[in-house]
Scaffold this active site. Structure first.
Site: not given
Length: 611
Positions: A2, A484, A606, A27, A491, A101-102, A507, A75, A488
Site C-alpha cells: 500500500c 516471463e 508493485k 502500490r 498480468e 502497511n503490513g 507431456h 491494496w 506479462k
C-alpha cells in the site's frame, strides 16, 4: 504494497498528501483515504476506487484546511476493497487516526480483547486494531508516543505506521517494522512516505527508517529513537533522481515508457563495471575478494515473480560460464522448506524494490544458517540493500508500471556481469571474456533496433487480443523468457498464459492446442535451434497459430509461422536481453488494445511487502 504519505508544516496539508499519494497509486489502488486536523477537529475522508475518486469527494479547501495530514492508498489484504475498509482508521471517539502497511498476525485475538473492553470496530481490517489498541493505552494516562510504543509491543506482524491525533496537532508519529517508511526533510516542513517517489518533488533529503525505529515528526524537526527509547542518530541520504523520472512524458503509459527506456537502463547496468582489456567485470560492491569468490562451491538465487525469472536465467548462464552449481529458488518457498546451505554457498537476494516480504524472509533465513547473503536491487536504502553483506544496484531508475520490464533486463544484465566475472576466475578464457563483454556492450543498440518493430508487434497483438489462452515456448536460456512473456500477458491483459520448455509441451500442454490457441515460441539461432524447430512442427500439426521470435536472416520459421518477429543475433547467454523485448511489447499492446489499465492491473501491486 500500500502507499502512505504524511505531511506537517506551514502549508495546507490535504492537497499535498493527496497529490503525493497519486505517485504511489501503483502500490495499491483498491481504495484511498486521508485524515487531517481542521479547526481542532480530526476529519477523515475515504473512498473506494482510485485516488481521483477521493479527490473528487473532498469539500472545498476552506472546509478542509490544516497543516498536518496523512493519506493512504490500499491494496486489500484483510477485508474486501470498500469505503469502510479503506484507511485511515480511527478509534471510537474519532480523535486519533492511523494509516498502516503490513499484516497484523494476531489481530483476531487483540480485536476480541478490545471488544471485551468496550471498543467498537467498524471495518473488517486487521489495521483498525492498531488505532483501538493505542487508544486503550491512552486511556491509562500514557502520552501519545508511549501509547504507540506499548501498543506495538502487543502486535505481532509487520507495519509501516503513521499516527495522527487531534490532541497532538503539532506532530506525526511514524514507526516501521518490515514495511518501508521514509522521512523527507525540508525547511519548516517534513514528509513521511512509503516510497521516495511520492515526495521527490518536495525534497531530496530523506531518512530511511530502520526496523524498530520510531520518529516523532514536527514541522520544525524530528526525533528518532528505538521502540525501547534508545536515541538514534539520523543518517540523511540524498535522492539522486528528479521528478521527470516518474512522469510519463509523451508515452501513453508508464509501462511503454519503461520498455523504451531499456537501451539506457541496460547500459546503466554495465556502465563502469566492465574491464574491456581483461574481458571481465568489476563488481566491487560484492565486498568479497577474488580469493573468497574462488572458494564458492554453490550459489543460491532467491527471488519472486519477474525477479525469479531473472534468477532462472542467472542459473543457466552462471553454470555455463563459471561452472558453479546454481539453485534458483522461489523466496516464498525457500524459508519454509529448511533449505540446505552448505559451507562456501553464496546467496543472492534479487528484488526490484528491495522490500519484497518473502525475499527478505528468505534472505534472513539464509543469514541465520550462516550464509553470506548479497543483494541485487534497484532501490538505494531499501531493506535488501541495508541487510545484505554486499551486492549491487541495478540502476534502472524508478519503475512505476506494476508489470516489471526494465528492472527485469537490468537484473539480467547484472547476472550476466556476475557470470562473466566468476567465469573469468575459473573456466572462461580471456578471448571468450572479451567476446562476451563486446557482445554485452552491443546489446543497447540491438534493443533499440527491436523497439523499432513496435508497430509490427502491435499488429500481431491485434490478432490475439481476443484469445482466452496462450502458450509460450522456449528452450535453454530462453525457457525463463517464455515464463516471463506468459507472466506479462497474464498480468496486464488477463489472458490465461503458460510458459513451458518446448520439449515438455508433449507431456501434457499439447492437449490444449487447437486452431484458436496462439503459441508464441522463442526460436532464435542457438545450439538448440534444431530441437525447438522440431517441437514447433508438433504445434503446427495441431493447427495452432504460431508466432515466433527468430534471428534475423532465418528463412525457415516463416514457412511454418503465422507471424515472425525478427531480432538481431547475439551470444547465446545474452539472448534473453533481446528475446524478452518483443514479448513485453506484445503483452503491452494486447492489454492496450483491450482497453485495460496497463499500469495498474487488477488485484496487483508493485511491491509485495506482505506474505
Amino acid at each position: 504494497m500500500c502507499g502512505i504519505v504524511g505531511y506537517i508544516g506551514k502549508r495546507n496539508a490535504l492537497p499535498i498528501v493527496v497529490e503525493a499519494l497519486k505517485r504511489l497509486e501503483y502500490r495499491g489502488y483498491d481504495s484511498s483515504g486521508a485524515a487531517l486536523i481542521h479547526e481542532n477537529e480530526l476529519q477523515v475522508y475515504k473512498k473506494q476506487g482510485r485516488i481521483i475518486e477521493l479527490e473528487r469527494s473532498l469539500p472545498e479547501p476552506s472546509k478542509c484546511s490544516g497543516s498536518v495530514a496523512i493519506s493512504h492508498t490500499r491494496w486489500a489484504t484483510h477485508g474486501e476493497p470498500n469505503e469502510i475498509n479503506a484507511h485511515p482508521h480511527t478509534n471510537c471517539e474519532g480523535n486519533l487516526a492511523i494509516v498502516h502497511n503490513g499484516i497484523i498476525e494476531n489481530y483476531k485475538l487483540l480485536k476480541q480483547r478490545l471488544i471485551e473492553l468496550g471498543h467498537q470496530f467498524s471495518s473488517e481490517t486487521d489495521s483498525e486494531v492498531i488505532a483501538h489498541l493505542i487508544d486503550q493505552y491512552l486511556g491509562t494516562g500514557l502520552g501519545l508516543e508511549d501509547a504507540v510504543r506499548e501498543a506495538l509491543k502487543r502486535i505481532e506482524g509487520t507495519y509501516g505506521l503513521v499516527v495522527i491525533s487531534k490532541e497532538h496537532p503539532d506532530r506525526l508519529i511514524a514507526v516501521r517494522k518490515g514495511s518501508p517508511l521514509i522521512i523527507g526533510i525540508a525547511e519548516n516542513e517534513h514528509f513521511i512516505a512509503s516510497d521516495v517517489s511520492a515526495i521527490v518533488n518536495h525534497t531530496k533529503r530523506v531518512i530511511y527508517l530502520q526496523d524498530g525505529e520510531l520518529a516523532i515528526v514536527r514541522a520544525d524537526g524530528f526525533e528518532l529513537s528505538t521502540l525501547d527509547k534508545a536515541t538514534v542518530i539520523p543518517q540523511i541520504s540524498l535522492v539522486d533522481w528528479d521528478i521527470s523520472a516518474i512522469e510519463k512524458g509523451d508515452f501513453a503509459h508508464f509501462m511503454l515508457k519503461e520498455i523504451f527506456e531499456q537501451p539506457i537502463t541496460i547500459e546503466n547496468g554495465f556502465r563502469g563495471r566492465i574491464n574491456d582489456a581483461m574481458g571481465t567485470a568489476r563488481l566491487g560492491g560484492l565486498n568479497l575478494q577474488d580469493f573468497e569468490l574462488r572458494k564458492v562451491k554453490q550459489i543460491h538465487l532467491i527471488a519472486c515473480g519477474t525477479s525469479y525469472h531473472a534468477a532462472l536465467i542467472g542459473k543457466y548462464i552462471i553454470e555455463d560460464m563459471a561452472r558453479i552449481p546454481v539453485h534458483a529458488e522461489y523466496a516464498s518457498e525457500y524459508r519454509y522448506r529448511n533449505p540446505i546451505i552448505p559451507e562456501d554457498t553464496l546467496v543472492f537476494a534479487i528484488s526490484q524494490s528491495g522490500e519484497t516480504a518473502d525475499t527478505l524472509a528468505a534472505m534472513r533465513e539464509a543469514k541465520a544458517k550462516g550464509a553470506r547473503v548479497l543483494g541485487i536491487t534497484n532501490v538505494v536504502g531499501s531493506t535488501v540493500a541495508r541487510e545484505s553483506d554486499g551486492g549491487t544496484y541495478i540502476h534502472a531508475g524508478s519503475e512505476i508500471g506494476v508489470a516489471s520490464t526494465k528492472a527485469f533486463t537490468s537484473q539480467v544484465t547484472i547476472l550476466s556481469l556476475l557470470a562473466i566475472y566468476l567465469g573469468r576466475m575459473t573456466h572462461l578464457s580471456h578471448p571468450d571474456g572479451i567476446e562476451y563483454i563486446k557482445a554485452l556492450e552491443e546489446i543497447p543498440a540491438k534493443v533499440e533496433e527491436i523497439l523499432k518493430l513496435d508497430g509490427t508487434i502491435r499488429e500481431i497483438a491485434q490478432t490475439i487480443k481476443d484469445s482466452d489462452h496462450a502458450l509460450y515456448l522456449g528452450r535453454g536460456v530462453n525457457y525463463p523468457v517464455a515464463l516471463e512473456g506468459a507472466l506479462k500477458l497474464k498480468e496486464i491483459s488477463y489472458i490465461h498464459a503458460e510458459g513451458y520448455p518446448a520439449a515438455e509441451m508433449k507431456h501434457g500442454p499439447i492437449a490444449l492446442i487447437d486452431e484458436n490457441m496462439p503459441v508464441i515460441a522463442i526460436a532464435t539461432r542457438d545450439p538448440l535451434y534444431d530441437k525447438i524447430h522440431s517441437n514447433l512442427q508438433e504445434v503446427i500439426a495441431r493447427k495452432a497459430r504460431l508466432i515466433t521470435i527468430a534471428t534475423q536472416g532465418d528463412t525457415e520459421l516463416s514457412k511454418i509461422s503465422e507471424k515472425v518477429i525478427y531480432i538481431p543475433d547475439t551470444m547465446n547467454n545474452l539472448q534473453p536481453l533481446l528475446t524478452v523485448i518483443p514479448l513485453q511489447l506484445l503483452a503491452y499492446h494486447v492489454a492496450e488494445l483491450k482497453g485495460l489499465d496497463v499500469d495498474q492491473p487488477r488485484n496487483l501491486a508493485k511491491s509485495v511487502t506482505v506474505e
